[in-house]
Write a protein that holds these residues in place. Structure first.
Motif, mmCIF file in Angstrom:
data_model
loop_
_atom_site.group_PDB
_atom_site.id
_atom_site.type_symbol
_atom_site.label_atom_id
_atom_site.label_comp_id
_atom_site.label_asym_id
_atom_site.label_seq_id
_atom_site.Cartn_x
_atom_site.Cartn_y
_atom_site.Cartn_z
ATOM 1 N N ALA A 1 -12.366 3.674 -0.498
ATOM 2 C CA ALA A 1 -13.726 3.917 0.002
ATOM 3 C C ALA A 1 -14.502 4.793 -0.971
ATOM 4 O O ALA A 1 -15.671 4.524 -1.271
ATOM 5 C CB ALA A 1 -13.668 4.569 1.380
ATOM 6 N N GLY A 2 -13.870 5.821 -1.492
ATOM 7 C CA GLY A 2 -14.535 6.689 -2.476
ATOM 8 C C GLY A 2 -14.856 5.953 -3.764
ATOM 9 O O GLY A 2 -15.944 6.108 -4.324
ATOM 10 N N ASN A 3 -13.921 5.132 -4.208
ATOM 11 C CA ASN A 3 -14.160 4.345 -5.422
ATOM 12 C C ASN A 3 -15.273 3.327 -5.233
ATOM 13 O O ASN A 3 -16.095 3.100 -6.129
ATOM 14 C CB ASN A 3 -12.876 3.648 -5.872
ATOM 15 C CG ASN A 3 -11.855 4.625 -6.412
ATOM 16 O OD1 ASN A 3 -12.190 5.721 -6.844
ATOM 17 N ND2 ASN A 3 -10.591 4.238 -6.365
ATOM 18 N N ALA B 1 -4.306 7.223 2.716
ATOM 19 C CA ALA B 1 -4.745 7.732 1.418
ATOM 20 C C ALA B 1 -5.313 6.615 0.558
ATOM 21 O O ALA B 1 -6.332 6.799 -0.130
ATOM 22 C CB ALA B 1 -3.585 8.414 0.697
ATOM 23 N N ALA B 2 -4.680 5.453 0.601
ATOM 24 C CA ALA B 2 -5.154 4.320 -0.209
ATOM 25 C C ALA B 2 -6.538 3.873 0.256
ATOM 26 O O ALA B 2 -7.418 3.585 -0.572
ATOM 27 C CB ALA B 2 -4.167 3.167 -0.132
ATOM 28 N N HIS C 1 -7.072 7.501 11.087
ATOM 29 C CA HIS C 1 -6.227 6.977 12.155
ATOM 30 C C HIS C 1 -5.043 6.164 11.631
ATOM 31 O O HIS C 1 -4.074 5.962 12.364
ATOM 32 C CB HIS C 1 -7.055 6.135 13.122
ATOM 33 C CG HIS C 1 -7.999 6.936 13.952
ATOM 34 N ND1 HIS C 1 -7.769 8.239 14.323
ATOM 35 C CD2 HIS C 1 -9.207 6.636 14.479
ATOM 36 C CE1 HIS C 1 -8.757 8.699 15.040
ATOM 37 N NE2 HIS C 1 -9.671 7.743 15.146
ATOM 38 N N LEU C 2 -5.115 5.705 10.401
ATOM 39 C CA LEU C 2 -4.003 4.926 9.849
ATOM 40 C C LEU C 2 -2.790 5.808 9.578
ATOM 41 O O LEU C 2 -1.668 5.450 9.874
ATOM 42 C CB LEU C 2 -4.419 4.229 8.555
ATOM 43 C CG LEU C 2 -5.298 3.008 8.674
ATOM 44 C CD1 LEU C 2 -5.672 2.505 7.279
ATOM 45 C CD2 LEU C 2 -4.618 1.908 9.457
ATOM 46 N N GLY C 3 -3.048 6.939 8.932
ATOM 47 C CA GLY C 3 -1.967 7.847 8.587
ATOM 48 C C GLY C 3 -1.136 7.340 7.418
ATOM 49 O O GLY C 3 -1.123 6.163 7.092
ATOM 50 N N LYS D 1 -12.077 -5.526 -0.792
ATOM 51 C CA LYS D 1 -10.704 -5.652 -1.301
ATOM 52 C C LYS D 1 -9.735 -4.780 -0.502
ATOM 53 O O LYS D 1 -8.577 -5.129 -0.340
ATOM 54 C CB LYS D 1 -10.660 -5.248 -2.772
ATOM 55 C CG LYS D 1 -11.490 -6.140 -3.666
ATOM 56 C CD LYS D 1 -11.566 -5.576 -5.073
ATOM 57 C CE LYS D 1 -12.540 -6.351 -5.927
ATOM 58 N NZ LYS D 1 -12.738 -5.726 -7.243
ATOM 59 N N ALA D 2 -10.230 -3.658 -0.003
ATOM 60 C CA ALA D 2 -9.360 -2.724 0.719
ATOM 61 C C ALA D 2 -9.200 -3.095 2.185
ATOM 62 O O ALA D 2 -8.341 -2.536 2.868
ATOM 63 C CB ALA D 2 -9.926 -1.311 0.614
ATOM 64 N N THR D 3 -10.013 -4.010 2.677
ATOM 65 C CA THR D 3 -9.972 -4.327 4.107
ATOM 66 C C THR D 3 -9.208 -5.617 4.412
ATOM 67 O O THR D 3 -9.168 -6.030 5.568
ATOM 68 C CB THR D 3 -11.399 -4.453 4.671
ATOM 69 O OG1 THR D 3 -12.082 -5.504 3.987
ATOM 70 C CG2 THR D 3 -12.161 -3.161 4.535
ATOM 71 N N ARG D 4 -8.609 -6.211 3.431
ATOM 72 C CA ARG D 4 -7.917 -7.498 3.642
ATOM 73 C C ARG D 4 -6.830 -7.429 4.708
ATOM 74 O O ARG D 4 -6.660 -8.350 5.491
ATOM 75 C CB ARG D 4 -7.308 -7.975 2.325
ATOM 76 C CG ARG D 4 -8.328 -8.456 1.357
ATOM 77 C CD ARG D 4 -7.669 -9.032 0.124
ATOM 78 N NE ARG D 4 -8.705 -9.315 -0.859
ATOM 79 C CZ ARG D 4 -8.612 -9.021 -2.135
ATOM 80 N NH1 ARG D 4 -7.527 -8.470 -2.606
ATOM 81 N NH2 ARG D 4 -9.595 -9.309 -2.955
ATOM 82 N N ASP D 5 -6.079 -6.338 4.726
ATOM 83 C CA ASP D 5 -4.931 -6.231 5.628
ATOM 84 C C ASP D 5 -5.246 -5.503 6.932
ATOM 85 O O ASP D 5 -4.348 -5.255 7.726
ATOM 86 C CB ASP D 5 -3.773 -5.514 4.917
ATOM 87 C CG ASP D 5 -3.297 -6.296 3.697
ATOM 88 O OD1 ASP D 5 -3.391 -7.541 3.725
ATOM 89 O OD2 ASP D 5 -2.843 -5.666 2.738
#
Length: 112
Positions: free
Chosen positions: A65-67, A59-60, A52-54, A26-30
């Motif tokens: 990833a932690g969740n 943070a999101a 590297h995103l900054g 879900k977090a990698t869609r974009d």
């Protein structure tokens, strides 16, 4: 006995991997392809990409990833716990009481 050990690792590991990949997906869609692959490969990879995103996306992604890691661990541990309780229940239901075994052993000695 060795097949029980194999299943004890394979089943929770598969559950963990499935839940983790679903959540992190879900977090990698974009994200671009290479970055998304790095995030899906490992928790460390996800943190590396997030670094590297900054900014807010970083943070999101780190939070996601932690969740995902936590969700996968929770699911795997729940499956392991369920197996332990079911196995304990089966053992209690099917194994004879220890005192009965001792009584049977004593009786067989006395009849000799």
């Amino acid at each position: 006995m060795s097949s029980g050990g194999v299943l004890g690792v394979a089943v929770p590991g598969s559950v963990f991997n499935n839940v983790h990949r679903t959540e992190i997906g879900k977090a990698t869609r974009d994200l671009p392809g290479d970055a998304a692959d790095g995030v899906r490969d490992s928790f460390a990879g996800a943190l590396h990409v997030a670094e590297h995103l900054g900014g807010r996306p970083s943070a999101a992604l780190a939070d996601a990833a932690g969740n995902a890691l936590g969700s996968g661990m929770n699911a795997a541990l729940f499956i392991g716990l369920a197996v332990v309780f079911v196995g304990g229940g089966v053992a209690v239901a099917l194994l004879p009481p220890r005192s009965q075994e001792l009584s049977d052993e004593r009786a067989s000695r006395e009849t000799r």
